[in-house]
Write a protein that holds these residues in place. Structure first.
Motif, PDB file in Angstrom:
ATOM      1  N   TRP A   1       4.602  -9.366   3.971  1.00 12.00           N
ATOM      2  CA  TRP A   1       5.151  -8.311   3.129  1.00 12.00           C
ATOM      3  C   TRP A   1       4.084  -7.590   2.315  1.00 12.00           C
ATOM      4  O   TRP A   1       3.205  -8.203   1.709  1.00 12.00           O
ATOM      5  CB  TRP A   1       6.204  -8.903   2.202  1.00 12.00           C
ATOM      6  N   VAL A   2       4.187  -6.263   2.278  1.00 11.32           N
ATOM      7  CA  VAL A   2       3.220  -5.434   1.558  1.00 11.32           C
ATOM      8  C   VAL A   2       3.170  -5.801   0.085  1.00 11.32           C
ATOM      9  O   VAL A   2       2.088  -5.912  -0.518  1.00 11.32           O
ATOM     10  CB  VAL A   2       3.564  -3.937   1.726  1.00 11.32           C
ATOM     11  N   LYS A   3       4.326  -5.997  -0.536  1.00 15.25           N
ATOM     12  CA  LYS A   3       4.354  -6.288  -1.967  1.00 15.25           C
ATOM     13  C   LYS A   3       3.610  -7.574  -2.301  1.00 15.25           C
ATOM     14  O   LYS A   3       3.044  -7.706  -3.395  1.00 15.25           O
ATOM     15  CB  LYS A   3       5.802  -6.375  -2.453  1.00 15.25           C
ATOM     16  N   ASN A   4       3.613  -8.519  -1.378  1.00 15.15           N
ATOM     17  CA  ASN A   4       2.922  -9.789  -1.615  1.00 15.15           C
ATOM     18  C   ASN A   4       1.426  -9.701  -1.330  1.00 15.15           C
ATOM     19  O   ASN A   4       0.681 -10.589  -1.715  1.00 15.15           O
ATOM     20  CB  ASN A   4       3.534 -10.897  -0.758  1.00 15.15           C
TER      21      ASN A   4
ATOM     22  N   ILE B   1      -2.640  -8.304   9.241  1.00 15.87           N
ATOM     23  CA  ILE B   1      -1.586  -8.598  10.208  1.00 15.87           C
ATOM     24  C   ILE B   1      -0.230  -8.748   9.520  1.00 15.87           C
ATOM     25  O   ILE B   1       0.722  -9.229  10.137  1.00 15.87           O
ATOM     26  CB  ILE B   1      -1.903  -9.831  11.077  1.00 15.87           C
ATOM     27  N   ALA B   2      -0.127  -8.334   8.259  1.00 13.59           N
ATOM     28  CA  ALA B   2       1.180  -8.308   7.595  1.00 13.59           C
ATOM     29  C   ALA B   2       2.081  -7.328   8.334  1.00 13.59           C
ATOM     30  O   ALA B   2       1.723  -6.163   8.510  1.00 13.59           O
ATOM     31  CB  ALA B   2       1.023  -7.893   6.136  1.00 13.59           C
ATOM     32  N   GLU B   3       3.250  -7.786   8.773  1.00  7.24           N
ATOM     33  CA  GLU B   3       4.117  -6.942   9.592  1.00  7.24           C
ATOM     34  C   GLU B   3       4.426  -5.605   8.931  1.00  7.24           C
ATOM     35  O   GLU B   3       4.405  -4.557   9.589  1.00  7.24           O
ATOM     36  CB  GLU B   3       5.417  -7.677   9.922  1.00  7.24           C
ATOM     37  N   GLU B   4       4.728  -5.616   7.636  1.00  5.58           N
ATOM     38  CA  GLU B   4       5.076  -4.368   6.965  1.00  5.58           C
ATOM     39  C   GLU B   4       3.897  -3.402   6.839  1.00  5.58           C
ATOM     40  O   GLU B   4       4.102  -2.209   6.591  1.00  5.58           O
ATOM     41  CB  GLU B   4       5.655  -4.660   5.579  1.00  5.58           C
ATOM     42  N   MET B   5       2.674  -3.907   7.033  1.00  4.26           N
ATOM     43  CA  MET B   5       1.505  -3.041   6.942  1.00  4.26           C
ATOM     44  C   MET B   5       1.321  -2.169   8.179  1.00  4.26           C
ATOM     45  O   MET B   5       0.489  -1.277   8.188  1.00  4.26           O
ATOM     46  CB  MET B   5       0.245  -3.873   6.708  1.00  4.26           C
ATOM     47  N   SER B   6       2.103  -2.403   9.244  1.00  2.15           N
ATOM     48  CA  SER B   6       1.964  -1.581  10.446  1.00  2.15           C
ATOM     49  C   SER B   6       2.374  -0.136  10.175  1.00  2.15           C
ATOM     50  O   SER B   6       1.870   0.792  10.805  1.00  2.15           O
ATOM     51  CB  SER B   6       2.792  -2.166  11.592  1.00  2.15           C
ATOM     52  N   ALA B   7       3.318   0.056   9.246  1.00  2.00           N
ATOM     53  CA  ALA B   7       3.725   1.398   8.804  1.00  2.00           C
ATOM     54  C   ALA B   7       4.316   1.237   7.415  1.00  2.00           C
ATOM     55  O   ALA B   7       5.524   1.339   7.225  1.00  2.00           O
ATOM     56  CB  ALA B   7       4.731   2.020   9.760  1.00  2.00           C
TER      57      ALA B   7
ATOM     58  N   GLN C   1       9.041   1.364   4.284  1.00  2.35           N
ATOM     59  CA  GLN C   1       9.831   0.701   3.251  1.00  2.35           C
ATOM     60  C   GLN C   1       9.150   0.668   1.896  1.00  2.35           C
ATOM     61  O   GLN C   1       9.808   0.374   0.889  1.00  2.35           O
ATOM     62  CB  GLN C   1      10.134  -0.744   3.681  1.00  2.35           C
ATOM     63  N   ASN C   2       7.861   0.950   1.870  1.00  5.89           N
ATOM     64  CA  ASN C   2       7.105   0.883   0.615  1.00  5.89           C
ATOM     65  C   ASN C   2       6.253   2.146   0.441  1.00  5.89           C
ATOM     66  O   ASN C   2       5.021   2.074   0.383  1.00  5.89           O
ATOM     67  CB  ASN C   2       6.199  -0.356   0.621  1.00  5.89           C
ATOM     68  N   PRO C   3       6.889   3.320   0.361  1.00  9.16           N
ATOM     69  CA  PRO C   3       6.112   4.569   0.324  1.00  9.16           C
ATOM     70  C   PRO C   3       5.149   4.678  -0.848  1.00  9.16           C
ATOM     71  O   PRO C   3       4.046   5.201  -0.701  1.00  9.16           O
ATOM     72  CB  PRO C   3       7.191   5.654   0.274  1.00  9.16           C
TER      73      PRO C   3
END
Length: 347
Positions: A84-87, A105-111, A115-117
């Motif tokens: 998670w980006v926030k973490n 390799i954080a999944e949310e970092m792919s785009a 979810q975290n603009p």
């Protein structure tokens, strides 16, 4: 790039994935592992070779990022600490502020903008201010259900809809992954876990939909997700346990991307322990409706852990050469296997 000049890499996070990435880095001509960071105090000061179970590398592990993050000594950090980006935002900010490039390799970092603009904008601004670049990659998201989809449309004249499905085996994974998929719970416990957020299914579907939509111009304006338990009908063998009949063997997670009322992207990911026990073959499947029609099948599944480590390491030269800012895999030249010095001489 001159093959005599190696890209100096620090591995942040020495869990199972991080160790695999670190070991792979040591095998690649043109890359040099110059350090490692981990929060575990028991690893502080140890030789990375000892942690990896190989010969000494004369490279130490530290728990203090500031002791090693120096842009005159480090070119790229590969980081494997969370999904998670926030973490991960604080650690990513620390790296970028030190003037060092990042492959996460954080999944949310792919785009991350999906979810975290606000955090994505922060990372982009910070990277540009420090003259470096950052990207998130992985087998999924970052490859099978998005980047590979986009690559398959290279000869397309028109694309009207995308459907992609990844059937994989969770048996090799440990407690953390199995817990997030609800493996071993009762159907009632699974439902409660989804409600309270402890069971999340696949992390990264909004990101994959965003990558496909942006790359192909599909104009997705709504993403719907559905999570359902996969109930074992026979005993299924995981790495360290048996999933008894009637218990949850995995999670069937679906995401639908819509443009208005029209479905243009459907992603399906039934992750489960030992699917072969009930006659289900693992594999990766992509269907692209349009001109021409395209159907791809890969069996068995592309091995997740090995492919994620490979994609991360293969992306190092790409992010090192990129212009400053937050990047996505679709913004960079596609990574390819680093097989020898000639691969670096071409870059």
């Amino acid at each position: 790039m001159n093959s005599n000049k190696k890209i100096r890499v620090v591995q942040w996070g020495l869990g199972a994935m991080g160790r695999g990435m670190a070991q792979l880095i040591t095998t690649k001509e043109g890359l040099e592992l110059v350090g490692a960071i981990d929060v575990n105090p028991a690893l502080d000061g140890k030789d990375v070779g000892e942690v990896l179970g190989v010969d000494p590398l004369d490279v130490k592990v530290t728990t203090d990022p500031s002791s090693i993050l120096d842009s005159s000594k480090v070119d790229v950090v590969t980081i494997a600490t969370t999904s998670w980006v926030k973490n991960q935002i604080d650690d990513l900010s620390t790296i970028l502020s030190a003037g060092v490039n990042v492959v996460s390799i954080a999944e949310e970092m792919s785009a991350p903008e999906a979810q975290n603009p606000e955090l994505a904008e922060k990372l982009d601004d910070l990277a540009k201010a420090n003259g470096v670049s950052i990207v998130g990659v992985g087998v999924n998201p970052g490859f099978v259900l998005d980047h590979l989809v986009v690559a398959l449309t290279s000869g397309s004249q028109q694309v009207t809809k995308v459907e992609a499905r990844r059937v994989n085996d969770l048996a090799p994974y440990g407690e953390t992954v199995l817990r997030t998929q609800g493996v071993g719970t009762t159907p009632e416990e699974f439902e409660a876990g989804v409600a309270d957020g402890s069971i999340v299914g696949h992390v990264g579907f909004p990101e994959s939909v965003r990558l496909i939509s942006d790359a192909l111009g599909l104009g997705v304006d709504c993403v719907e997700q559905h999570v359902e338990p996969i109930i074992a009908k026979v005993a299924r063998q995981a790495r360290d346990r048996v999933i008894e009949p009637g218990r949850v063997a995995g999670c069937n997670h679906t995401a639908v991307g819509r443009r208005g009322d029209e479905e243009v992207i459907r992603l399906i990911h039934p992750q489960q322990v030992d699917p072969g026990a009930e006659g289900t073959e693992t594999g990766d499947y992509i269907t692209i409706s349009g001109v021409p029609e395209i159907s791809m099948c890969i069996q068995p599944e592309i091995a997740g852990g090995k492919a994620t480590a490979g994609i991360c390491v293969n992306t190092i030269p790409r992010i090192f050469a990129a212009t400053p800012g937050l990047k996505r895999v679709i913004d960079l030249p596609s990574p390819s296997a680093l097989m020898g010095p000639s691969a670096y001489e071409r870059r």
